[in-house]
Structures are given as structure tokens and as C-alpha cells.
Design a protein around this motif. Structure first.
Motif, PDB file in Angstrom:
ATOM      1  N   PHE A  76      54.794  -8.587  30.531  1.00 54.84           N
ATOM      2  CA  PHE A  76      53.997  -8.677  29.309  1.00 54.84           C
ATOM      3  C   PHE A  76      53.508  -7.295  28.879  1.00 54.84           C
ATOM      4  CE2 PHE A  76      49.881  -8.848  27.176  1.00 54.84           C
ATOM      5  CZ  PHE A  76      50.276  -9.487  26.015  1.00 54.84           C
ATOM      6  N   ILE A  77      52.992  -6.514  29.806  1.00 61.70           N
ATOM      7  CA  ILE A  77      52.475  -5.183  29.468  1.00 61.70           C
ATOM      8  C   ILE A  77      53.593  -4.305  28.911  1.00 61.70           C
ATOM      9  CG2 ILE A  77      51.526  -3.055  30.447  1.00 61.70           C
ATOM     10  CD1 ILE A  77      49.900  -4.941  32.359  1.00 61.70           C
ATOM     11  N   ILE A  78      54.753  -4.327  29.558  1.00 67.27           N
ATOM     12  CA  ILE A  78      55.886  -3.529  29.074  1.00 67.27           C
ATOM     13  C   ILE A  78      56.319  -4.013  27.690  1.00 67.27           C
ATOM     14  CG2 ILE A  78      58.326  -2.980  29.462  1.00 67.27           C
ATOM     15  CD1 ILE A  78      57.616  -2.997  32.507  1.00 67.27           C
ATOM     16  N   VAL A 169      64.148  -5.211  14.532  1.00 65.07           N
ATOM     17  CA  VAL A 169      64.356  -3.975  15.298  1.00 65.07           C
ATOM     18  C   VAL A 169      63.690  -4.095  16.665  1.00 65.07           C
ATOM     19  CG1 VAL A 169      63.859  -1.495  15.407  1.00 65.07           C
ATOM     20  CG2 VAL A 169      64.650  -2.511  13.262  1.00 65.07           C
ATOM     21  N   SER A 170      62.495  -4.646  16.697  1.00 65.87           N
ATOM     22  CA  SER A 170      61.776  -4.820  17.956  1.00 65.87           C
ATOM     23  C   SER A 170      62.549  -5.725  18.923  1.00 65.87           C
ATOM     24  CB  SER A 170      60.392  -5.407  17.673  1.00 65.87           C
ATOM     25  OG  SER A 170      59.709  -5.679  18.853  1.00 65.87           O
ATOM     26  N   VAL A 171      63.084  -6.820  18.427  1.00 66.30           N
ATOM     27  CA  VAL A 171      63.873  -7.725  19.271  1.00 66.30           C
ATOM     28  C   VAL A 171      65.130  -7.013  19.774  1.00 66.30           C
ATOM     29  CG1 VAL A 171      65.332  -9.803  19.235  1.00 66.30           C
ATOM     30  CG2 VAL A 171      63.017  -9.902  18.322  1.00 66.30           C
ATOM     31  N   MET A 172      65.803  -6.271  18.903  1.00 69.42           N
ATOM     32  CA  MET A 172      67.022  -5.565  19.320  1.00 69.42           C
ATOM     33  C   MET A 172      66.712  -4.526  20.392  1.00 69.42           C
ATOM     34  SD  MET A 172      69.342  -5.326  15.808  1.00 69.42           S
ATOM     35  CE  MET A 172      68.615  -3.809  15.355  1.00 69.42           C
ATOM     36  N   VAL A 173      65.641  -3.773  20.213  1.00 69.89           N
ATOM     37  CA  VAL A 173      65.249  -2.784  21.227  1.00 69.89           C
ATOM     38  C   VAL A 173      64.892  -3.495  22.528  1.00 69.89           C
ATOM     39  CG1 VAL A 173      63.493  -1.060  21.845  1.00 69.89           C
ATOM     40  CG2 VAL A 173      64.560  -1.000  19.583  1.00 69.89           C
ATOM     41  N   GLY A 174      64.195  -4.620  22.433  1.00 68.15           N
ATOM     42  CA  GLY A 174      63.845  -5.393  23.620  1.00 68.15           C
ATOM     43  C   GLY A 174      65.066  -5.888  24.370  1.00 68.15           C
ATOM     44  N   ILE A 175      66.066  -6.354  23.639  1.00 67.69           N
ATOM     45  CA  ILE A 175      67.303  -6.829  24.276  1.00 67.69           C
ATOM     46  C   ILE A 175      68.023  -5.674  24.960  1.00 67.69           C
ATOM     47  CG2 ILE A 175      69.625  -7.735  23.797  1.00 67.69           C
ATOM     48  CD1 ILE A 175      68.265  -9.532  21.643  1.00 67.69           C
ATOM     49  N   VAL A 176      68.111  -4.528  24.296  1.00 63.82           N
ATOM     50  CA  VAL A 176      68.744  -3.356  24.903  1.00 63.82           C
ATOM     51  C   VAL A 176      67.980  -2.945  26.163  1.00 63.82           C
ATOM     52  CG1 VAL A 176      69.210  -0.890  24.589  1.00 63.82           C
ATOM     53  CG2 VAL A 176      69.815  -2.518  22.781  1.00 63.82           C
ATOM     54  N   PHE A 177      66.645  -2.929  26.080  1.00 64.08           N
ATOM     55  CA  PHE A 177      65.828  -2.577  27.243  1.00 64.08           C
ATOM     56  C   PHE A 177      66.071  -3.553  28.395  1.00 64.08           C
ATOM     57  CE2 PHE A 177      62.003  -2.824  29.819  1.00 64.08           C
ATOM     58  CZ  PHE A 177      61.805  -1.488  30.133  1.00 64.08           C
ATOM     59  N   LEU A 178      66.123  -4.838  28.074  1.00 67.03           N
ATOM     60  CA  LEU A 178      66.353  -5.862  29.092  1.00 67.03           C
ATOM     61  C   LEU A 178      67.718  -5.678  29.749  1.00 67.03           C
ATOM     62  CD1 LEU A 178      65.123  -8.424  30.356  1.00 67.03           C
ATOM     63  CD2 LEU A 178      66.292  -9.728  28.584  1.00 67.03           C
ATOM     64  N   LEU A 179      68.752  -5.454  28.941  1.00 70.94           N
ATOM     65  CA  LEU A 179      70.103  -5.247  29.492  1.00 70.94           C
ATOM     66  C   LEU A 179      70.164  -3.986  30.351  1.00 70.94           C
ATOM     67  CD1 LEU A 179      72.276  -6.271  26.413  1.00 70.94           C
ATOM     68  CD2 LEU A 179      71.930  -7.561  28.540  1.00 70.94           C
ATOM     69  N   LEU A 180      69.538  -2.917  29.889  1.00 69.58           N
ATOM     70  CA  LEU A 180      69.526  -1.678  30.675  1.00 69.58           C
ATOM     71  C   LEU A 180      68.770  -1.862  31.986  1.00 69.58           C
ATOM     72  CD1 LEU A 180      68.980   1.086  27.954  1.00 69.58           C
ATOM     73  CD2 LEU A 180      71.026   0.676  29.332  1.00 69.58           C
ATOM     74  N   SER A 181      67.670  -2.610  31.946  1.00 65.35           N
ATOM     75  CA  SER A 181      66.898  -2.822  33.166  1.00 65.35           C
ATOM     76  C   SER A 181      67.716  -3.585  34.203  1.00 65.35           C
ATOM     77  CB  SER A 181      65.575  -3.536  32.873  1.00 65.35           C
ATOM     78  OG  SER A 181      65.793  -4.884  32.512  1.00 65.35           O
ATOM     79  N   PHE A 182      68.530  -4.543  33.756  1.00 67.44           N
ATOM     80  CA  PHE A 182      69.404  -5.248  34.694  1.00 67.44           C
ATOM     81  C   PHE A 182      70.525  -4.337  35.184  1.00 67.44           C
ATOM     82  CE2 PHE A 182      67.759  -9.238  32.756  1.00 67.44           C
ATOM     83  CZ  PHE A 182      67.203  -9.754  33.927  1.00 67.44           C
ATOM     84  N   PHE A 183      71.041  -3.504  34.284  1.00 68.07           N
ATOM     85  CA  PHE A 183      72.150  -2.606  34.626  1.00 68.07           C
ATOM     86  C   PHE A 183      71.721  -1.599  35.684  1.00 68.07           C
ATOM     87  CE2 PHE A 183      74.600   1.320  33.823  1.00 68.07           C
ATOM     88  CZ  PHE A 183      75.858   0.846  34.171  1.00 68.07           C
ATOM     89  N   ILE A 184      70.511  -1.054  35.551  1.00 66.47           N
ATOM     90  CA  ILE A 184      70.060  -0.051  36.535  1.00 66.47           C
ATOM     91  C   ILE A 184      69.362  -0.699  37.724  1.00 66.47           C
ATOM     92  CG2 ILE A 184      69.939   1.826  34.877  1.00 66.47           C
ATOM     93  CD1 ILE A 184      66.926   1.489  34.803  1.00 66.47           C
ATOM     94  N   GLY A 185      69.222  -2.032  37.667  1.00 68.14           N
ATOM     95  CA  GLY A 185      68.758  -2.753  38.846  1.00 68.14           C
ATOM     96  C   GLY A 185      67.265  -2.915  39.021  1.00 68.14           C
TER      97      GLY A 185
END
Length: 188
Positions: A76-78, A169-185
């Protein structure tokens, strides 16, 4: 995932539960037995539980939620900081808002994000329903706030278009952030 210690397969699934006490039933392959846990009640929206299956056919359910800064609070904070910064950046540099309009975007985000995260999941257990309803709420609320408090510089149509752009834009950035967070573990 096969758990060799417990001798069973786990198919973990995150689910939202909004009621009081609950139990979990587990089927152990190869034994044709169903284990039913003791009753438990979550302490908060992001409670985490462990289940121990015993050879006597019983199962023990225990809440193992960490302190206030558990993974739910961290998410939530992030999400709050990311949404807040993205929507303000879009408002300032893409939509060229200033002064009162920027303050209105900030205030509207302070109201909408907690509602989106903590109220809308109570509406339905369907992610799609919660997502669509909460995003529509955010767009409408923020647009009406911009129209009402935008110091007369923002008409109704511009308020809705602006709110839509900021939220998309906020949702798209959030999705990219979520995918990157899974990618980097880091498993956000």
C-alpha cells in the motif's frame, strides 16, 4: 509445488476474506483424506496464515502475520507513493496544471487511494470487478474534485479527460513496476 516434508501438493492462492472466523480444508493426495483446520480469525486485511497437517488427521491453522509493516502495508505504501508521484507528474508536466489544480490532484489522491485499496475489495471477490469499479470511482472523484476546486481554470470535460489520463498512466506505471518487481525477484 510438492512439499516433501508434508507429503502433499500446495496450490497457494491469494484470496480476500471479509468475514469473521474461517477454517481451511486441505486434501492430501495419496491418502484420500481431508484435513480441516481449527477456526481462525484474521487480525487485518493482510493476514498471513500457516497450516500444519498432522498425521492424526487434524490440521492447525496459525496466523503468522508480521508487524504493521507486513507485505500488505508495504504494498500500500509503495502504491500510494508511486500513484501520488505519477499523477502529480502527469498533472504538472503533461497537462500543465499549476497552483490550486495541482493541490486538488494531491488532495484527491489522498482520498481515493485508501478507498480503492481498502473499501472496494469489500465489494466483490472478483479482481476484475474491484479493478474496474475502483478505477471508475477514482476517475470520477478526481474529475469532480478538479472541476469543483480547480479555481475555475478547469471545465468539466477537461477535468474528466485529465483524470482519465492521470489514472491510465498511473495504472500503466503500476503494472510495469509490478512486472519488474517480479522479474528482479522482490515479489511485490
Amino acid at each position: 509445488v510438492f512439499d516433501s516434508e508434508q507429503g502433499c501438493y500446495w496450490r497457494p492462492k491469494q484470496f480476500f476474506y471479509s468475514g469473521g472466523e474461517f477454517r481451511i480444508a486441505a486434501f492430501r493426495l495419496g491418502e484420500d483424506r481431508i484435513f480441516v483446520t481449527n477456526p481462525a480469525q484474521p487480525r487485518n486485511f493482510n493476514s498471513v496464515f500457516e497450516v500444519d497437517l498432522h498425521f492424526d488427521g487434524t490440521a492447525e491453522l496459525e496466523e503468522v502475520t508480521s508487524g504493521w509493516l507486513d507485505s500488505g502495508a508495504q504494498r500500500f505504501i509503495i502504491a500510494f507513493v508511486l500513484t501520488f508521484l505519477v499523477e502529480l507528474a502527469v498533472a504538472k508536466w503533461l497537462l500543465k496544471f499549476s497552483g490550486t489544480a495541482l493541490k486538488t490532484v494531491a488532495a484527491a489522491n489522498i482520498v481515493t487511494l485508501p478507498v480503492v485499496w481498502f473499501v472496494f475489495p469489500l465489494v466483490s471477490s472478483s479482481f476484475a470487478v474491484v479493478f474496474v469499479a475502483s478505477e471508475l470511482f477514482a476517475i470520477v472523484f478526481e474529475a469532480l474534485a478538479l472541476f469543483k476546486f480547480g479555481a475555475g481554470e478547469i471545465g468539466l470535460k477537461k477535468a474528466f479527460v485529465s483524470s482519465g489520463v492521470m489514472n491510465v498512466v498511473s495504472v500503466m506505471v503500476g503494472i510495469v513496476f509490478l512486472l519488474l518487481s517480479f522479474f528482479i525477484g522482490i515479489g511485490f
